[in-house]
Write an enzyme that holds these catalytic residues in place. Structure first.
Site: not given
Ligand code: CAA
Length: 240
Positions: A84-85, A88, A144, A147, A179
């Site tokens: 995943g990337i 932001d 995000q 995302y 996180y």
């Protein structure tokens, strides 16, 4: 023979910890990466595991890569979609490229990789798929939209594929890490990260190994009655 596993984005962070945990649990493991050749070399040497390079956003590359790995370590029975990337930016500043690349890698990669392994799993009547989502799929996150959309898409994708696969001995689950102490999180603005960590009830970042532990449970033979689930591992943050 030990079951064969592929972990995408497997040479750093949560992916690398997952590879190590699965290897320790006795699985035959291959890690994929894209572009970070230096990390792959260090990981491969330290973990003594093979690595393969391709872009999970590339459908044909996933088909070819899975075939190559299966030749080396056997039919793929376990798939961990971890690659995943982030790109932001608030929506008013987000470019189409920032939107597209995150959707294509984070969500498109899950489709491409699952599509490459699902027929074999169905034929063999066994499979374990774990898709790495995020707390930010469940809670949203400033900056995000791309995302959060991709990672929330993963949760719906997981449930739909779980329904399609249940009668064939294949479970499909998601993990929603909070996180975690990885390069992706380290790249955040430090002041933003400090504020976020202050809101985690356990009061720290997750260790990658703590996320890998959840993946190891979900891919085990003993987890055969768990499917379509999203396992949050977030230090209690989502409770707030
Ligand atoms: N909530 C509310 N307001 C916020 C905010 C937040 N989380 N973050 C910033 N703001 C406010 C700022 O205070 C500022 O307000 P003013 O205009 O009134 O001064 C305004 O929004 C603009 O903020 P920035 O100057 O930071 O804007 P920017 O355009 O330079 O950057 C950003 C925006 C790129 C989103 C940046 O804030 C950022 O990188 N944030 C971190 C996003 C994040 O959490 N990413 C997670 C990465 S790790 C990961 O994704 C792994 C995982 O699964 C958990």
């Amino acid at each position: 023979m030990a079951r064969a596993a592929i972990v995408t984005g497997g040479v750093t962070g949560i992916g690398a910890a997952t590879c190590r945990a699965l290897s320790k649990a006795g699985y035959r493991v291959a890690a994929t990466y894209f572009k970070n050749q230096g990390d792959a070399e260090i990981f491969s040497k330290e973990a003594e595991l093979p690595t393969y390079e391709w872009n999970v956003a590339d459908f044909d590359a996933c088909q070819g890569g899975v075939t190559e790995i299966a030749k080396a370590i056997g039919p793929i029975e376990i798939l961990v979609n971890n690659a995943g990337i982030t790109r932001d930016a608030t929506l008013q500043k987000m470019t189409h490229e920032q939107w597209r690349s995150v959707i294509d890698v984070d969500l498109g990669g899950c489709f491409n990789m699952c599509r490459a392994v699902i027929e074999g799993m169905r034929e063999r009547r066994f499979g374990r798929i774990v898709n790495v989502s995020s707390i930010n799929a469940l809670a949203g996150q400033f900056g995000q939209t791309n995302y959060a959309a991709a990672k929330a898409g993963i949760i719906g994708f997981t449930k739909a594929l779980a329904l399609e696969s249940a009668s064939r001995g294949i479970t499909v689950n998601a993990i929603a890490p909070g996180y975690t102490d990885t390069a992706m999180v380290a790249a955040m603005p430090p002041d933003v990260l400090t504020k976020i960590v202050a809101t985690v009830p356990i009061g720290r970042l997750a260790r990658p190994e703590e996320i890998a532990r959840g993946v190891t449970f979900l891919v085990s033979d003993e987890a055969g009655f768990v499917t379509g689930e999203t396992l949050s591992i977030n230090g209690g943050k989502y409770m707030q």
